[in-house]
Design a protein around this motif. Structure first.
Motif, PDB file in Angstrom:
ATOM      1  N   PRO A  85       0.790  -1.230   0.000  1.00 20.08           N
ATOM      2  CA  PRO A  85       0.000   0.000   0.000  1.00 20.08           C
ATOM      3  C   PRO A  85       0.818   1.274   0.000  1.00 20.08           C
ATOM      4  O   PRO A  85       1.810   1.394   0.725  1.00 20.08           O
ATOM      5  CB  PRO A  85      -0.806  -0.116   1.306  1.00 20.08           C
ATOM      6  N   GLY A  86       0.358   2.229  -0.804  1.00 20.76           N
ATOM      7  CA  GLY A  86       0.860   3.594  -0.781  1.00 20.76           C
ATOM      8  C   GLY A  86       2.358   3.728  -0.629  1.00 20.76           C
ATOM      9  O   GLY A  86       3.138   2.978  -1.204  1.00 20.76           O
ATOM     10  N   ILE A  87       2.777   4.694   0.182  1.00 15.87           N
ATOM     11  CA  ILE A  87       4.200   4.928   0.422  1.00 15.87           C
ATOM     12  C   ILE A  87       4.683   4.246   1.694  1.00 15.87           C
ATOM     13  O   ILE A  87       5.855   4.352   2.046  1.00 15.87           O
ATOM     14  CB  ILE A  87       4.502   6.438   0.513  1.00 15.87           C
ATOM     15  N   THR A  88       3.789   3.516   2.373  1.00 16.98           N
ATOM     16  CA  THR A  88       4.166   2.968   3.674  1.00 16.98           C
ATOM     17  C   THR A  88       5.253   1.906   3.564  1.00 16.98           C
ATOM     18  O   THR A  88       6.104   1.783   4.448  1.00 16.98           O
ATOM     19  CB  THR A  88       2.947   2.374   4.389  1.00 16.98           C
ATOM     20  N   PHE A 124       5.046  -1.852  -5.769  1.00 20.33           N
ATOM     21  CA  PHE A 124       5.067  -0.779  -4.781  1.00 20.33           C
ATOM     22  C   PHE A 124       5.246   0.545  -5.501  1.00 20.33           C
ATOM     23  O   PHE A 124       5.362   0.597  -6.731  1.00 20.33           O
ATOM     24  CB  PHE A 124       6.102  -1.013  -3.671  1.00 20.33           C
ATOM     25  N   TYR A 125       5.266   1.630  -4.733  1.00 16.22           N
ATOM     26  CA  TYR A 125       5.166   2.971  -5.305  1.00 16.22           C
ATOM     27  C   TYR A 125       6.507   3.677  -5.423  1.00 16.22           C
ATOM     28  O   TYR A 125       7.373   3.549  -4.555  1.00 16.22           O
ATOM     29  CB  TYR A 125       4.238   3.840  -4.455  1.00 16.22           C
ATOM     30  N   ALA A 145       4.658   1.691  -9.419  1.00 13.73           N
ATOM     31  CA  ALA A 145       3.566   2.609  -9.736  1.00 13.73           C
ATOM     32  C   ALA A 145       4.070   4.032  -9.530  1.00 13.73           C
ATOM     33  O   ALA A 145       4.408   4.421  -8.414  1.00 13.73           O
ATOM     34  CB  ALA A 145       2.361   2.329  -8.848  1.00 13.73           C
ATOM     35  N   LEU A 146       4.156   4.796 -10.608  1.00 14.54           N
ATOM     36  CA  LEU A 146       4.615   6.184 -10.554  1.00 14.54           C
ATOM     37  C   LEU A 146       3.400   7.087 -10.371  1.00 14.54           C
ATOM     38  O   LEU A 146       2.457   7.033 -11.167  1.00 14.54           O
ATOM     39  CB  LEU A 146       5.355   6.552 -11.838  1.00 14.54           C
ATOM     40  N   SER A 147       3.446   7.933  -9.338  1.00 11.46           N
ATOM     41  CA  SER A 147       2.253   8.734  -9.059  1.00 11.46           C
ATOM     42  C   SER A 147       2.584   9.943  -8.206  1.00 11.46           C
ATOM     43  O   SER A 147       3.703  10.090  -7.715  1.00 11.46           O
ATOM     44  CB  SER A 147       1.208   7.872  -8.327  1.00 11.46           C
ATOM     45  N   THR A 148       1.590  10.788  -8.044  1.00  9.87           N
ATOM     46  CA  THR A 148       1.527  11.992  -7.198  1.00  9.87           C
ATOM     47  C   THR A 148       2.375  13.153  -7.721  1.00  9.87           C
ATOM     48  O   THR A 148       3.277  12.978  -8.543  1.00  9.87           O
ATOM     49  CB  THR A 148       1.884  11.705  -5.721  1.00  9.87           C
ATOM     50  N   GLY A 204      -3.769  -7.235 -13.695  1.00 15.46           N
ATOM     51  CA  GLY A 204      -4.595  -6.924 -12.526  1.00 15.46           C
ATOM     52  C   GLY A 204      -3.685  -6.460 -11.400  1.00 15.46           C
ATOM     53  O   GLY A 204      -3.120  -7.292 -10.689  1.00 15.46           O
ATOM     54  N   THR A 205      -3.540  -5.154 -11.247  1.00 18.17           N
ATOM     55  CA  THR A 205      -2.496  -4.655 -10.344  1.00 18.17           C
ATOM     56  C   THR A 205      -2.965  -4.451  -8.899  1.00 18.17           C
ATOM     57  O   THR A 205      -2.152  -4.100  -8.050  1.00 18.17           O
ATOM     58  CB  THR A 205      -1.853  -3.368 -10.898  1.00 18.17           C
TER      59      THR A 205
END
Length: 334
Positions: free
Chosen positions: A29-32, A58-59, A94-97, A255-256
């Motif tokens: 999950p997320g950046i955790t 992961f992110y 996953a590249l984001s934000t 299916g990510t």
């Protein structure tokens, strides 16, 4: 590069021979995950490898890694990429934000780049990441759930997302042609949320030229409680048909994220979760030209909200029935 800083390549480490299933991954999950203490993160990757998964997701969150213009903090991501590879796990990033310095005042990190300058800044970040991990990150997913207002704020925009995807795809391919670049996995909307549902979202993207901007399509095939043939799983099959109808029959659908919670709202029992996990992987395996399916997530975290209870492991690290059930399925379906 971002802000004029050249992304030095992280130290190489010889990976273990990949032994996990190519159909299965775990999504963190997320950046955790990036901020876990090293022993905790490495233990989680050990459990992932023991499960029999071949992938981790992961992110690489731009806002988290670059809080100040002109700098990128690489240490957390370096550690995770190296640790995953040393266990024979392939990496999907996953590249984001958008960092605060690169977005309008008063907006949040999920603000989607909608102008030329914002897209150029995000592309530069993506190129820096792909340069640093060339040959060691297998795939990139551009944004997370960009069809939802809660992930692409203030509201989703197919044309704006396509513009970002097009320039980011070209940037990554310029430095790592072998990496797969995926569209951002789509999720179902919440009541009252500004959103496109996944099927009309992908119809709009393909009408706008998606085919030339991706190596594969990502979706989030969440089940509806214990019902795998309700919710986003059957929608994923419809999106597969949209791909085929638009000349992308040879590209994979990934299916990510998928999963089901065992506490909180709309949860099911741990024994039911074990049955649902097998149904999910059986159903996904029947998809024509499918890529990996990433279960979300490995470990529960403390808290009563359902978001804390999707794990295959309880918060104390003990196994829910679903862990052993999926482990057995993966061992039998290589």
């Amino acid at each position: 590069m971002v802000g004029g800083l050249q992304p030095a390549r992280a130290a190489e480490r010889t990976p273990a021979v990949a032994a996990g299933s190519p159909i299965a991954g775990l999504a963190f999950p997320g950046i955790t995950f990036e901020h876990q203490p090293a022993p905790v993160a490495e233990s989680m990757l050990d459990r992932t490898a023991a499960l029999g998964a071949g992938w981790v997701r992961f992110y690489a969150a731009f806002a988290d890694m670059s809080p100040t213009r002109g700098s990128i903090e690489w240490s957390g991501l370096d550690r995770l990429v190296q640790a995953a590879r040393s266990r024979g796990l392939k990496v999907l990033l996953a590249l984001s934000t958008t960092p605060e310095w690169a977005r309008p005042a008063g907006t949040d990190p999920d603000y989607g780049p909608v102008d030329k300058a914002g897209r150029a800044t995000f592309r530069a970040f993506a190129v820096a990441v792909a340069t640093r991990y060339q040959g060691r990150v297998a795939a990139y997913e551009i944004w997370n759930e960009p069809n939802l207002g809660g992930s692409w704020s203030p509201q989703p925009d197919p044309a704006a997302y396509l513009s970002l995807l097009s320039t980011t795809f070209a940037g990554i391919k310029s430095v790592d042609p072998a990496a797969d670049v995926l569209s951002g996995g789509t999720g179902p909307s919440e009541p009252g949320e500004k959103a496109f549902e996944p099927l009309p979202w992908y119809r709009a993207l393909y009408a706008g030229g998606l085919r030339s901007m991706i190596d594969g399509v990502a979706v989030h095939p969440w089940p509806h409680g214990e019902q795998v043939d309700v919710g986003e799983v059957p929608v994923s099959f419809e999106i597969r048909k949209v791909m085929d109808a638009n000349g992308d029959a040879a590209k994979l659908i990934w299916g990510t994220e998928t999963g089901v919670p065992t506490a909180g709202a709309y949860s099911i029992s741990e024994s039911a979760q074990a049955m649902v996990v097998v149904k999910l992987y059986d159903r996904w395996s029947a998809m024509p030209h499918h890529g990996p399916l990433f279960y979300y997530t490995l470990t529960d975290t403390p808290g009563s909200d359902r978001e804390h209870h999707f794990g295959l492991l309880r918060a104390d690290g003990s196994e829910k029935p679903a862990f052993g059930t999926l482990q057995g399925w993966l061992s039998s379906n290589r």
